[in-house]
Motif scaffolding. Structure first.
Motif: not given
Length: 960
Positions: A930-936
């Motif tokens: 999983h990924a999480q960050g401002y790009y998402i």
């Protein structure tokens, strides 16, 4: 001559008639008062009978047999009391259920009877005081009687039964006999229902029946007393006086009625009137002077004697005797009645004087107690009071030492000094005298002859040498029934104490108990004003005074004063988990350890719930302050045993010193408290005062105040940052992030207020608020068709709350959300503070189905061994590693290693801090889940989430 004689005799005759008429009226009024006095004296006798019976019942209630409920011994004791006396028909004890427990007649049928229906039993239980029953016939003895009863009340103020005495009706009016009345006078004693109990002269046929004269019963209704003349339809007139008698809170149990025909009262005067008239007429014929002299001889002198006697009665001078001074049969009869009445009133006056003297002495003792007179002076005065009440006795008061085994002091001014000194430090026991036996057995001991008493085996010869021959002793008991000492009354001749002797001795023991209890309470209040009641350490007020004095002394000697504040870490969680009883036990054990610290001397106070303050003067410190603090903290960390549970706890400490931190005691303790809080924040164990902290502490306190208001005013909000599944390329959930919508400063991020919140208990309710609202929102999304997992952060202090799993379980149940849709994120560092307790909370959360994630993995201090043990479902790679992964091979290797390690442990991986497409693609290539960050997406207000989902490049996870 006839006219002269008539002119002389008629006025004389008329004057004599008027004089006799005045005496008639005066005698009538006086006789009414005298009759009322006689009824009142009879009432006083009956009240005294009831009061003495009540006192006897109280003495019986204090005996060992009744106190220990040893009913066979009680039966024998009461049987012995009934021997050789006629006042009481029976004595007994009835249980609170009405079942007979013991009695003095030893009739076995009684012990199977139930007396719950008896009025005296019900009234004694209801009023919780001494009461007088109504006329009744004994069920077994078939004898008429009236009951005096009192409740048996234990130390918890619960009624355990009723103690009763069945009075023989013959004891009522026992002191009255027909010679004290006119032949046709009558004294009747009625119960509250108007039933005749006894009368003088005796009338066996009337006893137990309703008093026949309804007009007199109506006249006696009410609580007062009166003396009136009642006229009946036939023309007869009766002098009727009445009053009431009783005991304690039942003062109107009996009615005393005195009746006498008015003609009988005035018979002598009327007869004298006519004789005087006849004599006057006869003397008219014989001679004026002879007639006049005769009248004066036969009437005037007698009336003057009666008038003088009546006046002396009115002045309460009852030593007047006129029977031999009067002439004529009628006047002599009146004189004899006056003399008999004077003797009875004189006896009652002496009894009243003794009673008043006893009451005045009791008031004098109580006044000394109220004025905080020294205890020794009060007890000396009490011995004088006891000696005044009992002729020929020597009073002695012994006080027990705190161990309850030895005599601590002896107060007996009238006993020889050598005898007094021999009693001090003596062990109490059944053979150490009457007082020693009374204290040992906690009951009244009566030894009428010391020479033959087994209680005096060890002191007999010494007592006889001091010419002491008899002794009776009363134990002095505290309100809880603990023996405090004894009151002993000695006689120089063998003798048995009378009932009055025992009553006055019991009164002295009760007054001594009042004085001792008052003294104990005064000392206890003084101790409580200076010490913490739970731990026995000084309280804050006393410590501040000591600090001020220490600073003053150090200022004069150029010395130093150190204030060392110690606060237990996680104490609230122990209280919440194990309960306040074990929490208090822990505080006691900590206090005992602190008291027994060696190597330095200090004044120690408990200044908060789990806070302790040390005052160390430079002359008391044999080692450095750092060594003292470190050794104390190490001592605190040693295990404690609480109700079979081994518990470990740590502490944080702060130190401030004079003169470096200033001369004010309050400022010194405040600065030490600031240093302690900084040490708690840093997790360093202890901290020396840093002047830089002085500026931040007020801001921190102000911030906490604002935060509490924010929680109360609903100023907190949640923003939601989406999480992307790299395997399905769908939005699989959101992380709930706390924000503070400050009305002045606007929207504040967690970094601006969470560190302050974590230093206080506010972190607990705020964390619950976050989880509650996140779960609620997750359920709303589910109802809209989405299948999102909601994540929330918890702190290290939350993991010390043993009730956290139950609280979260209740939230999930309340919103009907499956536990698998909630993920809790914890940092590595939060597990280090107390691993055992943290692991237990995490295990219980995992058991109910909540998903657990290690946040900021790689930045903490945990070992891989922790990762194996923890029941976690995922790891979150810190953003610093994600950002470095795009800079070179080493960064990618670290991220790849973490992902591989997690997958080998069957744990999923979430990467946070994804800022661009390249980082996202790299994470896919490395196998990240999983990924999480401002790009998402940045964190979104809840009202913007649905719009973002519609416009986002990724589809949301939905229900199948």
């Amino acid at each position: 001559m006839f006219i002269v004689i008539c002119a002389a005799v008629i006025p004389t005759f008329l004057g004599l008639c008027f004089h006799v008429y005045q005496q008639h009226n005066y005698l009538l009024e006086y006789t009414k008062k005298t009759a009322l006095n006689y009824a009142s004296l009879t009432a006083h006798d009956e009240s005294w009978l009831f009061t003495s019976t009540h006192q006897a019942l109280r003495i019986i209630a204090s005996t060992k047999a009744v106190q220990q409920r040893n009913w066979p011994v009680c039966n024998q004791f009461l049987e012995n009391l009934l021997k050789n006396q006629t006042t009481y028909i029976n004595l007994g004890v009835v249980g609170v259920d009405g079942e007979a427990l013991c009695e003095g007649t030893r009739a076995p049928e009684i012990l199977g009877s139930n007396f719950a229906d008896r009025g005296y039993f019900q009234k004694a239980v209801a009023t919780r005081g001494a009461v007088v029953g109504d006329y009744q016939v004994g069920r077994l003895t078939r004898r008429p009687m009236i009951m005096v009863a009192m409740p048996l009340i234990d130390s918890h103020q619960n009624v355990q039964g009723v103690l009763y005495a069945a009075l023989n009706l013959a004891a009522i009016t026992q002191g009255r006999h027909t010679s004290q009345f006119a032949p046709d006078a009558r004294l009747s004693v009625l119960d509250r229902n108007g039933i005749v109990l006894n009368s003088v002269p005796p009338d066996p046929e009337a006893i137990g029946k309703k008093f026949q004269d309804d007009s007199i019963l109506a006249h006696t209704a009410g609580d007062g007393n009166s003396s009136e003349v009642l006229e009946y339809p036939g023309g007869s007139k009766w002098l009727v006086s009445h009053t009431h008698a009783g005991v304690g809170n039942d003062p109107n149990a009996l009615t005393i009625i005195y009746q006498q025909p008015l003609d009988s009262v005035l018979q002598g005067v009327n007869k004298t009137f006519w004789i005087s008239g006849a004599i006057s007429l006869t003397l008219t014929i014989l001679a004026l002077l002879i007639g006049w002299a005769g009248i004066q001889t036969l009437v005037g002198r007698n009336v003057r004697c009666l008038t003088t006697a009546a006046k002396r009665f009115g002045q309460r001078k009852f030593d007047t005797h006129i029977g031999n001074a009067l002439t004529g049969l009628e006047f002599k009869e009146i004189g004899r009645r006056f003399d008999a009445m004077a003797r009875e009133l004189s006896k009652q006056e002496r009894q009243w004087a003794v009673s008043m003297q006893r009451q005045q002495g009791q008031n004098r003792i109580l006044r000394m107690v109220a004025q905080n007179t020294p205890l020794t002076d009060i007890l000396k005065e009490l011995t004088h009071f006891a000696e005044e009440q009992n002729d020929g006795v020597l009073a002695c008061i012994l006080l027990l030492a705190p161990d309850g085994q030895h005599v601590e002091s002896c107060i007996a001014p009238s006993l020889p000094k050598s005898y007094r000194e021999s009693l001090v430090n003596r062990v109490i026991g059944p053979t150490n005298g009457s007082c020693g036996a009374a204290m040992y057995e906690s009951r009244v001991i009566i030894d009428h002859d010391l020479h033959t008493s087994p209680h005096w085996d060890e002191l007999k010869e010494f007592a006889l040498q001091h010419d002491l021959r008899a002794c009776w002793s009363h134990p002095i008991l505290s309100p809880e029934g603990r023996v405090l000492g004894s009151v002993g009354l000695y006689s120089r001749a063998p003798r048995r104490p009378s009932l009055e002797d025992l009553q006055s001795g019991q009164m002295a023991a009760e007054l001594a108990a009042v004085a001792l209890e008052h003294s104990r309470q005064r000392h206890a209040l003084h101790y409580q004003s200076r010490h913490d009641l739970l731990t026995g350490l000084y309280n804050r007020t006393v410590l501040l005074a000591h600090i001020a004095q220490a600073i003053s002394d150090a200022h004069e000697s150029n010395g130093q004063v150190t204030i060392f504040i110690l606060d237990l870490d996680g104490f609230k969680e122990i209280n919440d988990t194990l309960g306040h009883v074990l929490g208090d036990n822990l505080l006691k054990q900590v206090s005992e350890r602190l008291r027994n610290i060696t190597g330095f001397n200090a004044d120690i106070a408990r200044t908060g719930s789990n806070e302790f303050t040390f005052l160390i003067r430079d002359k008391d410190a044999g080692t450095s302050i750092q060594d003292i603090v470190e050794s104390t903290l190490a001592l605190i960390k040693q295990p404690y045993l609480l109700d079979g549970i081994q518990v470990q706890i740590s502490a944080s400490a702060g130190v401030a010193r004079f003169p470096q931190a200033g001369p004010d005691p309050n400022a010194l303790t405040r600065l030490a408290d600031q240093a302690m809080r900084q040490a708690k924040l840093e997790g360093s164990g202890y901290k020396l005062h840093d002047p830089a902290l002085a500026d931040t502490e007020p801001q921190r306190l102000l911030m906490l105040s604002y935060l509490r208001k924010a929680l109360a005013d609903d100023e907190f909000i949640l923003h939601y940052q989406p999480k992307l599944s790299l395997t399905t390329n769908r939005i699989m959930g959101f992380e709930a992030l706390l924000r503070w919508q400050n009305p002045v400063r606007g929207l504040l991020l967690p970094s601006e207020f969470i560190p302050t919140m974590e230093l206080s208990d506010l972190i607990h309710p705020v964390t619950i608020w976050v989880i509650e609202n996140a779960v609620k929102q997750c359920k709303i999304w589910q109802q809209a068709g989405y299948s999102f997992i909601i994540a929330a952060n918890i702190s290290a202090r939350n993991l010390l709350d043993q009730q956290l799993p139950e609280k979260i379980g209740a939230i999930l149940a309340r919103h009907d959300l499956d536990a698998g849709f909630l993920e809790l994120e914890i940092t590595e560092s939060s597990l280090i503070a107390d691993p055992d307790r943290s692991f237990d909370v995490l295990r219980r959360l995992h058991e109910i189905g909540v998903q657990l994630s290690i946040d900021d993995f790689g930045t903490g201090y945990s070992s891989l061994a922790y990762l194996q043990k923890l029941p976690v479902d995922s790891l979150k790679i810190d953003r610093s590693f994600v950002m470095d992964s795009g800079q070179g091979r080493e960064g990618r290797s670290i991220v790849g290693s973490i992902i591989g390690l997690a997958h080998n442990l069957r744990v999923s991986v979430t990467a946070e801090g994804v800022e661009d497409e390249a980082s996202l693609q790299l994470l896919r290539d490395l196998g990240c889940d999983h990924a999480q960050g401002y790009y998402i997406s940045r964190p979104l207000p809840v009202e913007n989430v649905c719009a973002w989902l519609e416009d986002a490049a990724w589809e949301p996870a939905q229900h199948d």
